[in-house]
Design a protein around this motif. Sequence first.
Motif, PDB file in Angstrom:
ATOM      1  N   THR A 299       0.295  -8.062   0.536  1.00 18.02           N
ATOM      2  CA  THR A 299       1.580  -7.808  -0.123  1.00 18.02           C
ATOM      3  C   THR A 299       1.292  -7.265  -1.510  1.00 18.02           C
ATOM      4  O   THR A 299       0.610  -7.915  -2.317  1.00 18.02           O
ATOM      5  N   ASN A 301       2.399  -5.524  -5.297  1.00 19.03           N
ATOM      6  CA  ASN A 301       3.462  -5.375  -6.281  1.00 19.03           C
ATOM      7  C   ASN A 301       2.870  -5.026  -7.629  1.00 19.03           C
ATOM      8  O   ASN A 301       1.660  -5.170  -7.858  1.00 19.03           O
ATOM      9  N   SER A 302       3.725  -4.570  -8.525  1.00 12.68           N
ATOM     10  CA  SER A 302       3.347  -4.200  -9.889  1.00 12.68           C
ATOM     11  C   SER A 302       4.141  -5.053 -10.856  1.00 12.68           C
ATOM     12  O   SER A 302       5.348  -5.265 -10.660  1.00 12.68           O
ATOM     13  N   PRO A 305       7.344  -2.274 -12.717  1.00 14.11           N
ATOM     14  CA  PRO A 305       7.668  -1.125 -11.843  1.00 14.11           C
ATOM     15  C   PRO A 305       8.132   0.100 -12.593  1.00 14.11           C
ATOM     16  O   PRO A 305       8.107   1.204 -12.045  1.00 14.11           O
ATOM     17  N   THR A 309       4.762   1.874  -9.525  1.00 11.74           N
ATOM     18  CA  THR A 309       5.137   1.128  -8.331  1.00 11.74           C
ATOM     19  C   THR A 309       3.988   1.226  -7.330  1.00 11.74           C
ATOM     20  O   THR A 309       3.172   2.149  -7.376  1.00 11.74           O
ATOM     21  N   THR A 311       3.078   0.555  -3.029  1.00 14.93           N
ATOM     22  CA  THR A 311       3.506   0.231  -1.670  1.00 14.93           C
ATOM     23  C   THR A 311       2.329   0.433  -0.728  1.00 14.93           C
ATOM     24  O   THR A 311       1.811   1.554  -0.612  1.00 14.93           O
TER      25      THR A 311
END
Length: 499
Positions: A299, A301-302, A305, A309, A311
Amino acid sequence: MSFWDPATGKWTIRGETDDLGYYRNAVVDPRRKLYVAVGQGFTETWTIDALGKFVPKHVRLATTGAREIEDGGNPGVDYDPVNDRIVAWKGGGDIYTLDIDTRVWTKHPALGTVVPGPANMNGTFGRFRYVPGLNVFVVVNTVDTNVFVYRLDSKPPRLLRRIDVKAPKASVETNTTGKLQVTAVFQDGSSFVATSGVTFSSLDPEVATVDEDGTFRAINPGQARLQASYTDPLTRRGLVGALELEVVPMAGDVVLDALKIQPASALKVLRGMSARYTAVGSFHRGADVFTRDVTCDATWNSDNPSIATVTGGTVQGRSEGGTTLHAKVGQVDAQAALEVILNATRELFALNFQPPGPPAVAGWEVADDSAFDAARGWGWQDAAGLQTRGDRNGTKDPRLASYVLTTGGKFRLQVPDGRYHVAASVGDNTFGSGLASVELAGAGIVYGVGAGNTAGAGIVEATGGKGLVFDVVGPINWLAVMPVNGLDFDEALAAAKTW
């Protein structure tokens, strides 16, 4: 001196030699990696095991013994791997052998009356050949006379008979690795473990894969056929061996111990651009330890964002600034600092070699013939007699209009420890330069021979606080260095183009 690559059909010049005439015949000694020429009264050799680095220079051997084989031109010459000798013939029943190590020619008179006649008046060339499978020599002298076969001794031929491939275990569990062992077995009963010159492949990569050094990885339960191809360099005979590897399901609990984001802990990305990163997990199950790519399982995340970002490992730079990337699998969280920057050249050391003075190329620092300066961060060390020119043709690329010439100098660039992209150009596009090269600790960055300019690139590592010390031969035009930090090196070089 040139070589031909049959895979590409391309000839490449690797060095220059004197005009030696053509009344001689030559053969490769594969054990010593020598090109051996016989004729016109001499035996001469060229070293060919480092053609990528050095211009091969011929050496005239001070041979003794039955040197009459060297007289005349174009004798029949071949290499005998059983006796490790150069074998030559120039007519009649006499055979001559050369021990390269002692440089002694030995004459072997005919033992019978069935012998070839005089050699072809225009030379034998390649019509005298050794057949490793039979341990005999064959001479085809002319189109209208008999073919003659000669055996130097009664030793059995050293012909590759089979390739044995073994794994540490016949059955392995998924997500485990191991190393294949390859043994070359010969007809004379000898064998050895081949550690180089082996090509590996898997016919069932969905079950198990194998990399170029023979390390296999079990992927899914099933049967995998793993192959190893080896060619004996002495006889050029190649065979393929294989084994059936059984992959069974992993038993016991798999524990994720650690997680890291690659390629580096301090990453860069350009604003408005994307970059791809991976998450690699370190696992154990009992005493077994292994790693696995878990990019798709993590998973991502930053922390900010608005700056970047992420993904599935793909980062998009939004605005200048810094943030922290996270890749989490279960309860294990990997972090990496990420900086979004505006200009790719900010990370680039761009040096143009030119005479002292104002920069001849916009955006490129001047690297002249001055000594290393710690405050500046670059310069020459252990180099004398440097020559600097700035009067060459550089209409399409102004970096090629100048260079610093050295017969063997060291150029030092002081950078922190770490891995770096490196690109360089060498050559004199007006008069040519012979051999030119840039290396670091024996690793080649670029090699050029003859006229024109040649560019090359590679990845190197700075350790021990020494920075990067390049060995330079010939004229060097420019040098570009950038940390391996996630940025695209080609994009950074393209951004540095100001003409």
